[in-house]
Write a protein that holds these residues in place. Structure first.
Motif, PDB file in Angstrom:
ATOM      1  N   PRO A  52       0.389  -1.179   0.070  1.00  0.00           N
ATOM      2  CA  PRO A  52       0.008  -0.191  -0.434  1.00  0.00           C
ATOM      3  C   PRO A  52       0.982   1.293   0.033  1.00  0.00           C
ATOM      4  N   VAL A  53       0.395   2.452  -0.932  1.00  0.00           N
ATOM      5  CA  VAL A  53       1.078   3.433  -1.343  1.00  0.00           C
ATOM      6  C   VAL A  53       0.336   4.437  -1.781  1.00  0.00           C
ATOM      7  N   MET A  54       0.654   5.404  -0.536  1.00  0.00           N
ATOM      8  CA  MET A  54      -0.428   6.627  -0.723  1.00  0.00           C
ATOM      9  C   MET A  54      -0.207   7.295  -2.008  1.00  0.00           C
ATOM     10  N   PRO A  55      -1.155   7.152  -3.423  1.00  0.00           N
ATOM     11  CA  PRO A  55      -0.800   8.008  -4.896  1.00  0.00           C
ATOM     12  C   PRO A  55      -0.345  10.007  -4.770  1.00  0.00           C
ATOM     13  N   GLY A  56       1.292   9.763  -5.163  1.00  0.00           N
ATOM     14  CA  GLY A  56       0.809  11.090  -5.576  1.00  0.00           C
ATOM     15  C   GLY A  56       0.404  12.274  -5.815  1.00  0.00           C
ATOM     16  N   VAL A  57      -0.655  11.885  -6.765  1.00  0.00           N
ATOM     17  CA  VAL A  57      -1.340  13.127  -7.053  1.00  0.00           C
ATOM     18  C   VAL A  57      -2.402  13.413  -5.692  1.00  0.00           C
ATOM     19  N   LEU A  58      -2.415  12.335  -4.760  1.00  0.00           N
ATOM     20  CA  LEU A  58      -2.898  12.444  -3.892  1.00  0.00           C
ATOM     21  C   LEU A  58      -2.628  13.208  -2.727  1.00  0.00           C
ATOM     22  N   ILE A  59      -1.002  12.873  -2.792  1.00  0.00           N
ATOM     23  CA  ILE A  59      -0.632  14.475  -2.105  1.00  0.00           C
ATOM     24  C   ILE A  59      -0.289  15.405  -2.072  1.00  0.00           C
ATOM     25  N   LEU A  60      -0.380  15.409  -3.507  1.00  0.00           N
ATOM     26  CA  LEU A  60      -0.704  16.866  -4.310  1.00  0.00           C
ATOM     27  C   LEU A  60      -1.801  17.313  -3.416  1.00  0.00           C
ATOM     28  N   GLU A  61      -3.049  16.785  -3.873  1.00  0.00           N
ATOM     29  CA  GLU A  61      -4.462  17.585  -3.408  1.00  0.00           C
ATOM     30  C   GLU A  61      -4.339  18.130  -2.144  1.00  0.00           C
ATOM     31  N   ALA A  62      -3.483  16.766  -0.939  1.00  0.00           N
ATOM     32  CA  ALA A  62      -3.554  17.375   0.537  1.00  0.00           C
ATOM     33  C   ALA A  62      -2.437  18.797  -0.044  1.00  0.00           C
ATOM     34  N   LEU A  63      -1.511  19.026  -0.500  1.00  0.00           N
ATOM     35  CA  LEU A  63      -0.979  20.200  -0.664  1.00  0.00           C
ATOM     36  C   LEU A  63      -1.634  21.314  -1.350  1.00  0.00           C
ATOM     37  N   ALA A  64      -2.886  20.804  -1.806  1.00  0.00           N
ATOM     38  CA  ALA A  64      -3.485  21.918  -2.441  1.00  0.00           C
ATOM     39  C   ALA A  64      -4.955  22.598  -1.629  1.00  0.00           C
ATOM     40  N   GLU A 124       5.496  21.454   0.516  1.00  0.00           N
ATOM     41  CA  GLU A 124       6.539  20.845   0.403  1.00  0.00           C
ATOM     42  C   GLU A 124       5.466  19.347   1.531  1.00  0.00           C
ATOM     43  N   ALA A 125       5.633  18.073   1.155  1.00  0.00           N
ATOM     44  CA  ALA A 125       4.914  17.235   2.301  1.00  0.00           C
ATOM     45  C   ALA A 125       6.329  16.867   2.826  1.00  0.00           C
ATOM     46  N   ARG A 126       6.269  16.503   4.154  1.00  0.00           N
ATOM     47  CA  ARG A 126       7.344  15.763   5.166  1.00  0.00           C
ATOM     48  C   ARG A 126       7.235  14.808   5.480  1.00  0.00           C
ATOM     49  N   VAL A 127       7.406  13.678   5.913  1.00  0.00           N
ATOM     50  CA  VAL A 127       7.370  12.823   6.667  1.00  0.00           C
ATOM     51  C   VAL A 127       8.603  12.612   8.177  1.00  0.00           C
ATOM     52  N   ASP A 128       8.502  11.944   8.796  1.00  0.00           N
ATOM     53  CA  ASP A 128       9.340  12.239  10.040  1.00  0.00           C
ATOM     54  C   ASP A 128       9.973  13.626   9.378  1.00  0.00           C
ATOM     55  N   GLY A 129      10.476  14.824   8.729  1.00  0.00           N
ATOM     56  CA  GLY A 129      11.190  15.679   8.929  1.00  0.00           C
ATOM     57  C   GLY A 129      11.777  15.137   7.485  1.00  0.00           C
ATOM     58  N   GLN A 130      11.659  14.845   6.783  1.00  0.00           N
ATOM     59  CA  GLN A 130      11.664  14.631   5.802  1.00  0.00           C
ATOM     60  C   GLN A 130      10.849  14.426   4.538  1.00  0.00           C
ATOM     61  N   ILE A 131      11.639  15.577   3.427  1.00  0.00           N
ATOM     62  CA  ILE A 131      10.463  16.115   2.336  1.00  0.00           C
ATOM     63  C   ILE A 131      10.266  14.657   1.201  1.00  0.00           C
ATOM     64  N   VAL A 132       8.742  14.452   1.560  1.00  0.00           N
ATOM     65  CA  VAL A 132       8.758  12.813   0.637  1.00  0.00           C
ATOM     66  C   VAL A 132       8.151  13.846  -0.675  1.00  0.00           C
ATOM     67  N   THR A 133       7.216  14.763  -0.683  1.00  0.00           N
ATOM     68  CA  THR A 133       6.829  15.567  -2.300  1.00  0.00           C
ATOM     69  C   THR A 133       7.490  17.429  -1.681  1.00  0.00           C
ATOM     70  N   GLU A 134       7.444  17.506  -3.191  1.00  0.00           N
ATOM     71  CA  GLU A 134       7.756  19.097  -2.918  1.00  0.00           C
ATOM     72  C   GLU A 134       6.820  18.840  -4.901  1.00  0.00           C
ATOM     73  N   ALA A 135       6.438  20.808  -4.924  1.00  0.00           N
ATOM     74  CA  ALA A 135       6.008  21.128  -5.723  1.00  0.00           C
ATOM     75  C   ALA A 135       5.808  22.728  -5.394  1.00  0.00           C
ATOM     76  N   ASP A 136       5.622  23.271  -7.124  1.00  0.00           N
ATOM     77  CA  ASP A 136       4.926  24.595  -6.951  1.00  0.00           C
ATOM     78  C   ASP A 136       3.624  24.270  -7.388  1.00  0.00           C
ATOM     79  N   LEU A 137       2.708  25.503  -6.487  1.00  0.00           N
ATOM     80  CA  LEU A 137       1.372  24.797  -6.878  1.00  0.00           C
ATOM     81  C   LEU A 137       0.671  26.512  -7.473  1.00  0.00           C
ATOM     82  N   THR A 138      -0.454  25.946  -8.510  1.00  0.00           N
ATOM     83  CA  THR A 138      -0.651  27.740  -8.708  1.00  0.00           C
ATOM     84  C   THR A 138      -2.156  27.090  -8.870  1.00  0.00           C
ATOM     85  N   CYS A 139      -3.304  27.710  -8.060  1.00  0.00           N
ATOM     86  CA  CYS A 139      -4.828  27.330  -7.877  1.00  0.00           C
ATOM     87  C   CYS A 139      -5.626  28.796  -7.760  1.00  0.00           C
TER      88      CYS A 139
END
Length: 149
Positions: A52-64, A124-139
């Motif tokens: 089981p792995v969280m889809p990357g697009v959902l991590i981006l959605e959480a950031l948005a 940026e999304a972090r787990v235990d202080g480490q970056i797991v996902t990063e992006a520049d978002l436009t909304c």
């Protein structure tokens, strides 16, 4: 902000509400929010049953979604039935490591620019202080057209 306050600032609901708590928010600047990832997430049975792995697009959605809360806090308004908050762009998305059940995502979003309802963020999304996902978002916040009867 607890979940009750979050529900006032986001139109999203189960299974698509991806922010559980806001730890810090400084209107006009940044937000730090949490997403607790549990094995009960509706995407895990299909992504992937054997690992089981969280889809990357959902991590981006959480950031948005965290960005949306920051935007509404900055504007001093709440979402309503006459407007919608859209993803308008994702640049430089990088996925550094998988996110699994039991992880706690720290969603860190900073406003880079805002003009005429278009918002740009560094996220940026972090787990235990480490970056797991990063992006520049436009909304974009847009008013819905009324439906003539």
């Amino acid at each position: 902000m607890d979940i009750h306050q979050i529900l006032k600032h986001l139109p999203h609901r189960y299974p698509f509400l991806l922010v559980d708590r806001v730890l810090e928010v400084e209107p006009g600047k940044n937000i730090v929010a949490l997403k607790n990832v549990t094995i009960n997430e509706p995407f895990f049975p299909g992504h992937f049953p054997h690992h089981p792995v969280m889809p990357g697009v959902l991590i981006l959605e959480a950031l948005a979604q965290a960005a949306a809360i920051l935007s509404f806090k900055t504007m001093g308004t709440l979402p309503d039935d006459n407007s919608v908050y859209y993803f308008a762009g994702i640049d430089g998305a990088r996925f550094k490591r998988p996110v699994s059940a039991g992880d706690q995502l720290h969603l860190c979003v900073e406003i880079v620019a805002q003009k005429r309802g278009i918002w740009k963020f560094k996220a940026e999304a972090r787990v235990d202080g480490q970056i797991v996902t990063e992006a520049d978002l436009t909304c974009a916040v847009r008013q819905l057209e009324s439906n003539p009867s």
